[in-house]
Write a protein that holds these residues in place. Structure first.
Motif, PDB file in Angstrom:
ATOM      1  N   VAL A  27       0.873  -1.176   0.000  1.00 12.54           N
ATOM      2  CA  VAL A  27       0.000   0.000   0.000  1.00 12.54           C
ATOM      3  C   VAL A  27       0.908   1.224   0.000  1.00 12.54           C
ATOM      4  CG1 VAL A  27      -1.891   1.206   1.140  1.00 12.54           C
ATOM      5  CG2 VAL A  27      -1.734  -1.290   1.306  1.00 12.54           C
ATOM      6  N   LYS A  28       0.885   1.954  -1.086  1.00 11.90           N
ATOM      7  CA  LYS A  28       1.826   3.061  -1.270  1.00 11.90           C
ATOM      8  C   LYS A  28       1.251   4.365  -0.747  1.00 11.90           C
ATOM      9  CE  LYS A  28       4.365   5.468  -4.906  1.00 11.90           C
ATOM     10  NZ  LYS A  28       4.484   5.610  -6.372  1.00 11.90           N
ATOM     11  N   THR A  29       1.899   4.923   0.256  1.00  9.28           N
ATOM     12  CA  THR A  29       1.497   6.213   0.805  1.00  9.28           C
ATOM     13  C   THR A  29       2.363   7.311   0.188  1.00  9.28           C
ATOM     14  OG1 THR A  29       2.903   5.705   2.722  1.00  9.28           O
ATOM     15  CG2 THR A  29       0.531   5.316   2.943  1.00  9.28           C
ATOM     16  N   LEU A  30       2.121   8.561   0.618  1.00  7.47           N
ATOM     17  CA  LEU A  30       2.745   9.712  -0.020  1.00  7.47           C
ATOM     18  C   LEU A  30       4.051  10.113   0.651  1.00  7.47           C
ATOM     19  CD1 LEU A  30      -0.568  11.714  -0.282  1.00  7.47           C
ATOM     20  CD2 LEU A  30       0.716  10.867  -2.249  1.00  7.47           C
ATOM     21  N   LYS A  31       5.062  10.388  -0.171  1.00  7.69           N
ATOM     22  CA  LYS A  31       6.343  10.940   0.265  1.00  7.69           C
ATOM     23  C   LYS A  31       7.028  10.092   1.333  1.00  7.69           C
ATOM     24  CE  LYS A  31       7.771  13.791  -1.480  1.00  7.69           C
ATOM     25  NZ  LYS A  31       8.533  13.664  -2.779  1.00  7.69           N
ATOM     26  N   VAL A  32       7.140   8.793   1.045  1.00  8.43           N
ATOM     27  CA  VAL A  32       7.837   7.869   1.950  1.00  8.43           C
ATOM     28  C   VAL A  32       8.896   7.071   1.192  1.00  8.43           C
ATOM     29  CG1 VAL A  32       5.890   7.654   3.561  1.00  8.43           C
ATOM     30  CG2 VAL A  32       6.077   6.068   1.619  1.00  8.43           C
ATOM     31  N   SER A  33       9.292   7.525   0.007  1.00  6.49           N
ATOM     32  CA  SER A  33      10.211   6.811  -0.876  1.00  6.49           C
ATOM     33  C   SER A  33       9.553   5.576  -1.490  1.00  6.49           C
ATOM     34  CB  SER A  33      11.491   6.392  -0.115  1.00  6.49           C
ATOM     35  OG  SER A  33      12.505   6.000  -0.994  1.00  6.49           O
ATOM     36  N   GLY A  34       8.228   5.608  -1.586  1.00  6.03           N
ATOM     37  CA  GLY A  34       7.500   4.475  -2.127  1.00  6.03           C
ATOM     38  C   GLY A  34       7.797   4.197  -3.584  1.00  6.03           C
ATOM     39  N   PRO A  53      -2.454  -1.072 -19.586  1.00  5.92           N
ATOM     40  CA  PRO A  53      -2.155   0.292 -20.014  1.00  5.92           C
ATOM     41  C   PRO A  53      -1.046   0.924 -19.199  1.00  5.92           C
ATOM     42  CG  PRO A  53      -4.120   0.276 -18.665  1.00  5.92           C
ATOM     43  CD  PRO A  53      -3.744  -1.162 -18.866  1.00  5.92           C
ATOM     44  N   ARG A  54      -0.239   1.709 -19.875  1.00  6.18           N
ATOM     45  CA  ARG A  54       0.840   2.397 -19.155  1.00  6.18           C
ATOM     46  C   ARG A  54       0.323   3.651 -18.444  1.00  6.18           C
ATOM     47  NH1 ARG A  54       4.939   3.571 -23.761  1.00  6.18           N
ATOM     48  NH2 ARG A  54       4.025   1.628 -24.481  1.00  6.18           N
ATOM     49  N   HIS A  55      -0.863   4.121 -18.832  1.00 10.25           N
ATOM     50  CA  HIS A  55      -1.411   5.327 -18.219  1.00 10.25           C
ATOM     51  C   HIS A  55      -2.512   4.965 -17.217  1.00 10.25           C
ATOM     52  CE1 HIS A  55       0.814   8.286 -20.505  1.00 10.25           C
ATOM     53  NE2 HIS A  55       0.580   7.595 -21.599  1.00 10.25           N
ATOM     54  N   GLU A  56      -2.416   5.584 -16.061  1.00 19.02           N
ATOM     55  CA  GLU A  56      -3.341   5.311 -14.969  1.00 19.02           C
ATOM     56  C   GLU A  56      -4.794   5.581 -15.345  1.00 19.02           C
ATOM     57  OE1 GLU A  56      -3.757   7.713 -11.007  1.00 19.02           O
ATOM     58  OE2 GLU A  56      -2.205   6.198 -10.712  1.00 19.02           O
ATOM     59  N   ALA A  57      -5.010   6.506 -16.271  1.00 21.12           N
ATOM     60  CA  ALA A  57      -6.373   6.860 -16.668  1.00 21.12           C
ATOM     61  C   ALA A  57      -7.140   5.669 -17.227  1.00 21.12           C
ATOM     62  CB  ALA A  57      -6.338   7.976 -17.714  1.00 21.12           C
ATOM     63  N   PHE A  58      -6.413   4.676 -17.755  1.00 17.56           N
ATOM     64  CA  PHE A  58      -7.065   3.548 -18.419  1.00 17.56           C
ATOM     65  C   PHE A  58      -6.988   2.247 -17.614  1.00 17.56           C
ATOM     66  CE2 PHE A  58      -5.038   6.066 -22.005  1.00 17.56           C
ATOM     67  CZ  PHE A  58      -6.145   6.904 -22.143  1.00 17.56           C
ATOM     68  N   SER A  59      -6.434   2.305 -16.426  1.00 19.83           N
ATOM     69  CA  SER A  59      -6.237   1.078 -15.644  1.00 19.83           C
ATOM     70  C   SER A  59      -7.135   1.024 -14.416  1.00 19.83           C
ATOM     71  CB  SER A  59      -4.771   0.945 -15.204  1.00 19.83           C
ATOM     72  OG  SER A  59      -4.426   1.979 -14.304  1.00 19.83           O
ATOM     73  N   VAL A  60      -7.416  -0.188 -13.966  1.00 18.11           N
ATOM     74  CA  VAL A  60      -8.189  -0.392 -12.738  1.00 18.11           C
ATOM     75  C   VAL A  60      -7.371   0.050 -11.534  1.00 18.11           C
ATOM     76  CG1 VAL A  60      -9.248  -2.123 -11.238  1.00 18.11           C
ATOM     77  CG2 VAL A  60      -9.521  -2.294 -13.729  1.00 18.11           C
ATOM     78  N   GLU A  61      -6.109  -0.352 -11.512  1.00 15.49           N
ATOM     79  CA  GLU A  61      -5.246  -0.064 -10.370  1.00 15.49           C
ATOM     80  C   GLU A  61      -4.642   1.333 -10.490  1.00 15.49           C
ATOM     81  OE1 GLU A  61      -5.493  -4.301 -11.463  1.00 15.49           O
ATOM     82  OE2 GLU A  61      -4.638  -2.587 -12.526  1.00 15.49           O
ATOM     83  N   LYS A  62      -4.496   2.002  -9.346  1.00 12.03           N
ATOM     84  CA  LYS A  62      -3.970   3.366  -9.322  1.00 12.03           C
ATOM     85  C   LYS A  62      -2.679   3.407  -8.519  1.00 12.03           C
ATOM     86  CE  LYS A  62      -7.732   4.413 -11.482  1.00 12.03           C
ATOM     87  NZ  LYS A  62      -7.699   4.521 -12.972  1.00 12.03           N
ATOM     88  N   ASP A  63      -1.905   4.476  -8.739  1.00 12.16           N
ATOM     89  CA  ASP A  63      -0.596   4.605  -8.088  1.00 12.16           C
ATOM     90  C   ASP A  63      -0.714   4.625  -6.565  1.00 12.16           C
ATOM     91  OD1 ASP A  63       2.120   4.969  -7.749  1.00 12.16           O
ATOM     92  OD2 ASP A  63       2.070   7.114  -8.101  1.00 12.16           O
ATOM     93  N   HIS A  64      -1.529   5.516  -6.036  1.00  7.54           N
ATOM     94  CA  HIS A  64      -1.728   5.593  -4.585  1.00  7.54           C
ATOM     95  C   HIS A  64      -3.120   5.048  -4.259  1.00  7.54           C
ATOM     96  CE1 HIS A  64       1.964   7.699  -3.534  1.00  7.54           C
ATOM     97  NE2 HIS A  64       1.784   8.450  -4.606  1.00  7.54           N
ATOM     98  N   MET A  65      -3.307   3.773  -4.500  1.00  5.51           N
ATOM     99  CA  MET A  65      -4.602   3.124  -4.292  1.00  5.51           C
ATOM    100  C   MET A  65      -4.770   2.836  -2.803  1.00  5.51           C
ATOM    101  SD  MET A  65      -5.867  -0.080  -6.576  1.00  5.51           S
ATOM    102  CE  MET A  65      -7.588  -0.516  -6.742  1.00  5.51           C
ATOM    103  N   SER A  66      -5.919   3.160  -2.253  1.00  2.00           N
ATOM    104  CA  SER A  66      -6.137   2.967  -0.825  1.00  2.00           C
ATOM    105  C   SER A  66      -6.250   1.483  -0.477  1.00  2.00           C
ATOM    106  CB  SER A  66      -7.402   3.693  -0.372  1.00  2.00           C
ATOM    107  OG  SER A  66      -8.555   3.035  -0.866  1.00  2.00           O
ATOM    108  N   ALA A  67      -5.972   1.168   0.771  1.00  2.00           N
ATOM    109  CA  ALA A  67      -6.105  -0.210   1.237  1.00  2.00           C
ATOM    110  C   ALA A  67      -7.539  -0.702   1.060  1.00  2.00           C
ATOM    111  CB  ALA A  67      -5.692  -0.297   2.707  1.00  2.00           C
ATOM    112  N   GLU A  68      -8.481   0.175   1.310  1.00  6.87           N
ATOM    113  CA  GLU A  68      -9.892  -0.193   1.160  1.00  6.87           C
ATOM    114  C   GLU A  68     -10.209  -0.564  -0.288  1.00  6.87           C
ATOM    115  OE1 GLU A  68     -12.943  -1.309   2.943  1.00  6.87           O
ATOM    116  OE2 GLU A  68     -12.265   0.363   4.179  1.00  6.87           O
ATOM    117  N   ASP A  69      -9.697   0.206  -1.239  1.00 10.33           N
ATOM    118  CA  ASP A  69      -9.943  -0.079  -2.653  1.00 10.33           C
ATOM    119  C   ASP A  69      -9.215  -1.352  -3.100  1.00 10.33           C
ATOM    120  OD1 ASP A  69     -11.609   2.078  -2.958  1.00 10.33           O
ATOM    121  OD2 ASP A  69     -10.061   3.408  -3.760  1.00 10.33           O
ATOM    122  N   ILE A  70      -8.018  -1.564  -2.584  1.00 14.43           N
ATOM    123  CA  ILE A  70      -7.282  -2.781  -2.931  1.00 14.43           C
ATOM    124  C   ILE A  70      -8.021  -4.007  -2.401  1.00 14.43           C
ATOM    125  CG2 ILE A  70      -5.129  -4.072  -2.638  1.00 14.43           C
ATOM    126  CD1 ILE A  70      -3.715  -1.336  -2.333  1.00 14.43           C
TER     127      ILE A  70
END
Length: 283
Positions: free
Chosen positions: A12-19, A89-106
């Motif tokens: 689960v990738k959070t913000l500004k932690v070297s993720g 897809p290489r672009h997040e706009a077209f994918s189910v999974e997102k870069d900073h996807m929440s634990a709840e969504d995962i």
């Protein structure tokens, strides 16, 4: 985020932690079908990171994909190539999974039983340090960084950023209680030792992982070096009070002192690592 069913790993990738640097170091060691939302535009030291070769995501359903293509025609130019390379897809706009996807969504995506089976991992960082880093990123990315508000004013205008990482890792149980959904915590301040424990848990080569991580430094050009970018210089009493009020339990839970002069959780980290080693030896 990363999901590797073979390893039983969810990151689960959070913000500004070297993720991002951690993900870029880890992805070549994952199984070939692992989901990894690493970004093709990442750079390290001014050089493009070879991330798109390892990115693997799921396409949105057609009824959701078509509107996104119409909204993002520039990004859509790669769709044919992406279909041919069969990595999503290489672009997040077209994918189910997102870069900073929440634990709840995962958890919703993989299902409750798979979520419970996997080991959920996050990186922790001293909250003062994390927020200062986030502030300078937002400042440099703004249209007019020269007129960007000082840290205290920015924080007062955007208090939700203080709790953003907490919300990303939280899940609601069957009783409606919100808890951290994380099993294994890596410490930003002790990443090499943390990655050794991580690699041991998942049966990976710790030396390779650490060497890759040390050679990558994504998003490294935002924060000023030296005193100007230090926690002690940026976080004044007013902003510290606001952070302490909202994150008091997090400081205690992760072993960070509520001090802008001491941001390293040395004793807490050593106690946790010692307890984990003892537990692994006992099993």
């Amino acid at each position: 985020m990363i999901y590797d069913a073979h390893l039983g790993l969810i990151f689960v990738k959070t913000l500004k932690v070297s993720g991002s640097s951690f993900e870029a170091a880890l992805v070549p060691l994952l199984s070939k079908h692992a989901i990894a939302t690493i970004n093709e535009s990442w750079t390290s030291g001014g050089r493009t990171v070879d991330a798109v070769a390892h990115r693997r995501t799921s396409w949105l359903p057609l009824r959701r994909l078509i509107p996104q293509i119409l909204r993002h025609p520039r990004e859509a130019r790669h769709i044919l190539v992406d279909l041919l390379r069969r990595r999503g897809p290489r672009h997040e706009a077209f994918s189910v999974e997102k870069d900073h996807m929440s634990a709840e969504d995962i958890r919703t995506m993989v299902g409750r039983s798979e979520w419970d089976r996997c080991t959920k991992v996050k990186i922790a960082r001293n909250p003062y340090d994390q927020l200062v880093s986030y502030y300078f990123m937002k400042k440099k990315q703004s249209a007019h960084p020269e007129s960007f508000p000082i840290f205290r004013d920015w924080l007062a205008a955007n208090p939700e950023v203080i709790l953003k990482n907490e919300r990303l890792v939280s899940v609601v149980d069957d009783n409606g209680v919100t808890n951290s959904g994380i099993d294994l915590v890596l410490y930003y301040e002790h990443m090499e030792e943390s990655m050794e424990a991580f690699a041991q848990h998942f049966g990976l080569d710790a030396k390779v992982l650490i060497e890759r991580y040390k050679s990558i430094n994504i998003h490294d050009g935002f924060r000023p070096k030296g005193r100007e970018g230090s926690v002690a210089h940026v976080v004044d009493e007013e902003s510290k009070y606001l952070i302490d009020t909202l994150l008091k339990m997090r400081f205690q839970r992760l072993g960070y002192a509520q001090s802008t002069d001491n941001i390293i959780p040395m004793e807490s980290f050593r106690r946790r690592q010692g307890a984990r080693t003892a537990a692994q030896a006992a099993s």
